[in-house]
Design a protein around this motif. Sequence first.
Motif, PDB file in Angstrom:
ATOM      1  N   UNK A 161     -33.810  46.153-117.867  1.00  0.00           N
ATOM      2  CA  UNK A 161     -33.996  47.157-116.684  1.00  0.00           C
ATOM      3  C   UNK A 161     -32.773  47.220-115.895  1.00  0.00           C
ATOM      4  N   UNK A 162     -32.160  45.875-115.973  1.00  0.00           N
ATOM      5  CA  UNK A 162     -30.931  45.782-114.906  1.00  0.00           C
ATOM      6  C   UNK A 162     -29.576  46.186-115.801  1.00  0.00           C
ATOM      7  N   UNK A 163     -29.722  46.763-116.849  1.00  0.00           N
ATOM      8  CA  UNK A 163     -28.540  47.045-117.674  1.00  0.00           C
ATOM      9  C   UNK A 163     -28.723  48.762-117.867  1.00  0.00           C
ATOM     10  N   UNK A 164     -29.311  49.016-119.172  1.00  0.00           N
ATOM     11  CA  UNK A 164     -29.502  50.614-119.502  1.00  0.00           C
ATOM     12  C   UNK A 164     -30.825  50.704-119.622  1.00  0.00           C
ATOM     13  N   UNK A 165     -31.737  49.724-119.328  1.00  0.00           N
ATOM     14  CA  UNK A 165     -33.097  50.080-119.910  1.00  0.00           C
ATOM     15  C   UNK A 165     -33.866  51.020-119.057  1.00  0.00           C
ATOM     16  N   UNK A 166     -33.456  51.130-117.709  1.00  0.00           N
ATOM     17  CA  UNK A 166     -33.979  52.257-116.656  1.00  0.00           C
ATOM     18  C   UNK A 166     -33.090  53.420-116.998  1.00  0.00           C
ATOM     19  N   UNK A 167     -32.371  53.646-117.735  1.00  0.00           N
ATOM     20  CA  UNK A 167     -31.562  54.826-118.051  1.00  0.00           C
ATOM     21  C   UNK A 167     -32.005  55.802-118.976  1.00  0.00           C
ATOM     22  N   UNK A 168     -32.374  55.118-119.985  1.00  0.00           N
ATOM     23  CA  UNK A 168     -32.552  56.038-121.374  1.00  0.00           C
ATOM     24  C   UNK A 168     -33.680  55.394-121.967  1.00  0.00           C
ATOM     25  N   UNK A 169     -34.535  56.393-122.411  1.00  0.00           N
ATOM     26  CA  UNK A 169     -35.720  55.946-123.281  1.00  0.00           C
ATOM     27  C   UNK A 169     -35.309  55.601-124.793  1.00  0.00           C
ATOM     28  N   UNK A 170     -34.620  56.689-125.231  1.00  0.00           N
ATOM     29  CA  UNK A 170     -34.009  56.424-126.502  1.00  0.00           C
ATOM     30  C   UNK A 170     -33.124  55.636-127.027  1.00  0.00           C
ATOM     31  N   UNK A 171     -32.229  55.292-125.963  1.00  0.00           N
ATOM     32  CA  UNK A 171     -31.292  54.372-126.037  1.00  0.00           C
ATOM     33  C   UNK A 171     -29.888  54.798-126.425  1.00  0.00           C
ATOM     34  N   UNK A 172     -28.727  54.153-126.140  1.00  0.00           N
ATOM     35  CA  UNK A 172     -27.408  54.360-126.766  1.00  0.00           C
ATOM     36  C   UNK A 172     -27.289  53.969-128.217  1.00  0.00           C
ATOM     37  N   UNK A 173     -26.926  54.663-129.061  1.00  0.00           N
ATOM     38  CA  UNK A 173     -26.656  54.188-130.435  1.00  0.00           C
ATOM     39  C   UNK A 173     -25.596  53.192-130.323  1.00  0.00           C
ATOM     40  N   UNK A 174     -25.539  52.090-131.168  1.00  0.00           N
ATOM     41  CA  UNK A 174     -24.617  50.740-131.141  1.00  0.00           C
ATOM     42  C   UNK A 174     -23.336  51.294-131.221  1.00  0.00           C
ATOM     43  N   UNK A 175     -22.874  52.220-132.179  1.00  0.00           N
ATOM     44  CA  UNK A 175     -21.787  52.700-132.668  1.00  0.00           C
ATOM     45  C   UNK A 175     -21.029  53.446-131.399  1.00  0.00           C
ATOM     46  N   UNK A 176     -21.929  54.301-130.562  1.00  0.00           N
ATOM     47  CA  UNK A 176     -21.460  54.923-129.483  1.00  0.00           C
ATOM     48  C   UNK A 176     -20.848  53.722-128.483  1.00  0.00           C
ATOM     49  N   UNK A 177     -21.846  52.937-128.264  1.00  0.00           N
ATOM     50  CA  UNK A 177     -21.651  52.016-127.326  1.00  0.00           C
ATOM     51  C   UNK A 177     -20.309  51.004-127.391  1.00  0.00           C
ATOM     52  N   UNK A 178     -20.213  50.620-128.649  1.00  0.00           N
ATOM     53  CA  UNK A 178     -18.846  50.163-129.105  1.00  0.00           C
ATOM     54  C   UNK A 178     -17.819  50.949-128.765  1.00  0.00           C
ATOM     55  N   UNK A 179     -17.995  51.976-129.103  1.00  0.00           N
ATOM     56  CA  UNK A 179     -16.639  52.784-128.814  1.00  0.00           C
ATOM     57  C   UNK A 179     -16.407  53.009-127.148  1.00  0.00           C
ATOM     58  N   UNK A 180     -17.215  53.102-126.471  1.00  0.00           N
ATOM     59  CA  UNK A 180     -16.992  53.107-125.038  1.00  0.00           C
ATOM     60  C   UNK A 180     -16.662  51.769-124.586  1.00  0.00           C
ATOM     61  N   UNK A 181     -17.142  50.746-124.981  1.00  0.00           N
ATOM     62  CA  UNK A 181     -16.699  49.422-124.383  1.00  0.00           C
ATOM     63  C   UNK A 181     -15.282  48.983-125.092  1.00  0.00           C
ATOM     64  N   UNK A 182     -14.907  49.733-126.180  1.00  0.00           N
ATOM     65  CA  UNK A 182     -13.557  49.379-126.713  1.00  0.00           C
ATOM     66  C   UNK A 182     -12.532  49.413-125.803  1.00  0.00           C
ATOM     67  N   UNK A 183     -12.447  50.459-124.819  1.00  0.00           N
ATOM     68  CA  UNK A 183     -11.215  50.561-123.965  1.00  0.00           C
ATOM     69  C   UNK A 183     -11.348  49.343-122.859  1.00  0.00           C
ATOM     70  N   UNK A 184     -12.381  48.861-122.743  1.00  0.00           N
ATOM     71  CA  UNK A 184     -12.253  47.787-121.524  1.00  0.00           C
ATOM     72  C   UNK A 184     -11.615  46.355-122.023  1.00  0.00           C
ATOM     73  N   UNK A 185     -11.161  46.472-123.251  1.00  0.00           N
ATOM     74  CA  UNK A 185     -10.193  45.342-123.653  1.00  0.00           C
ATOM     75  C   UNK A 185      -8.931  45.445-123.054  1.00  0.00           C
ATOM     76  N   UNK A 186      -8.302  46.731-122.669  1.00  0.00           N
ATOM     77  CA  UNK A 186      -7.097  46.900-122.007  1.00  0.00           C
ATOM     78  C   UNK A 186      -7.551  46.531-120.479  1.00  0.00           C
ATOM     79  N   UNK A 187      -6.744  45.497-119.905  1.00  0.00           N
ATOM     80  CA  UNK A 187      -6.966  45.013-118.732  1.00  0.00           C
ATOM     81  C   UNK A 187      -6.591  46.148-117.648  1.00  0.00           C
ATOM     82  N   UNK A 188      -5.635  47.273-117.934  1.00  0.00           N
ATOM     83  CA  UNK A 188      -5.357  48.312-117.276  1.00  0.00           C
ATOM     84  C   UNK A 188      -6.721  49.202-116.901  1.00  0.00           C
ATOM     85  N   UNK A 189      -7.304  49.490-118.004  1.00  0.00           N
ATOM     86  CA  UNK A 189      -8.454  50.109-117.906  1.00  0.00           C
ATOM     87  C   UNK A 189      -9.726  49.635-117.082  1.00  0.00           C
ATOM     88  N   UNK A 190      -9.746  48.214-117.112  1.00  0.00           N
ATOM     89  CA  UNK A 190     -10.781  47.435-116.738  1.00  0.00           C
ATOM     90  C   UNK A 190     -10.200  47.546-115.013  1.00  0.00           C
TER      91      UNK A 190
END
Length: 276
Positions: A161-190
Amino acid sequence: MPEVEVGAGPIAYEDSGGEGPVVVLIPGLLMDGRQWRKVIEELRPDFRCISPTLPTGAHRKPMKPDADLTLVGMGRIITEFLEAADLRDVTLCFNDWCGAQVMIADGGVERVGRLVLVSCETAGNYPPGLAGHAAWLSAKLPGGIAVMRRLLLTPGIRRLPFVFGQMTKKGIPDELMRDWMETLKDSRIARDLRRYAGDAMRGKHDLARATAELPSFERPVLVVWDAEGKMMPNEAGRALADSFPNSRYVELPDCYTLIPIDQPQALAREIKEFVG
């Protein structure tokens, strides 16, 4: 993706093309336009669909070091984007995020012909729910963004619930979430994400002040809410719709906050009827 330059930096966007009415779809925190991908599939035959990626964590290029990434500043980025892309009389759609309210109060909706507000933040619910407060804390604590990234990449934890559990019933596909999180490796994006999410307490006050200005927006507004979720209360959605002089309120079943992911066909039908 094509991009335009605004005061804060480069804003990339997806454009379906076509000659139909322009629908601009704004993603929420840590997401890009693919949050709306299934809705766009439904709208594409009749509409030109454009989705910019805001500097909220899933963007590919960092903003300028002095960019205003407050809630009000993000609203101004959208206003500048519409100008830079030469878009007029658009149907501007928001899900999860409350940029429309601050844009209205800031006088930044000259190019907006209609608004579609889909289960979004409201005065008194910013940051929203457990997930919203977790994002704020992650931005404030040393190393918090890196920890948040690891949690979101773990499917079992992501559904809590404190992550994405209250946001979507179907869930975010793993591949899509990995792609969204990839950019946060860049300290400037973070850094960009921290500057926005970590400013939530000022954003809370800005949103409360902006809400008082909503009756001044007399153009058509469609408010679509999830009937079952807890993150964006239904009474808040009804109150948001009542704030506008020319609005319609709709609730959709079998979905949580991220209606474009849980119920894209039903949402697209509402948008088509509203614009058409």
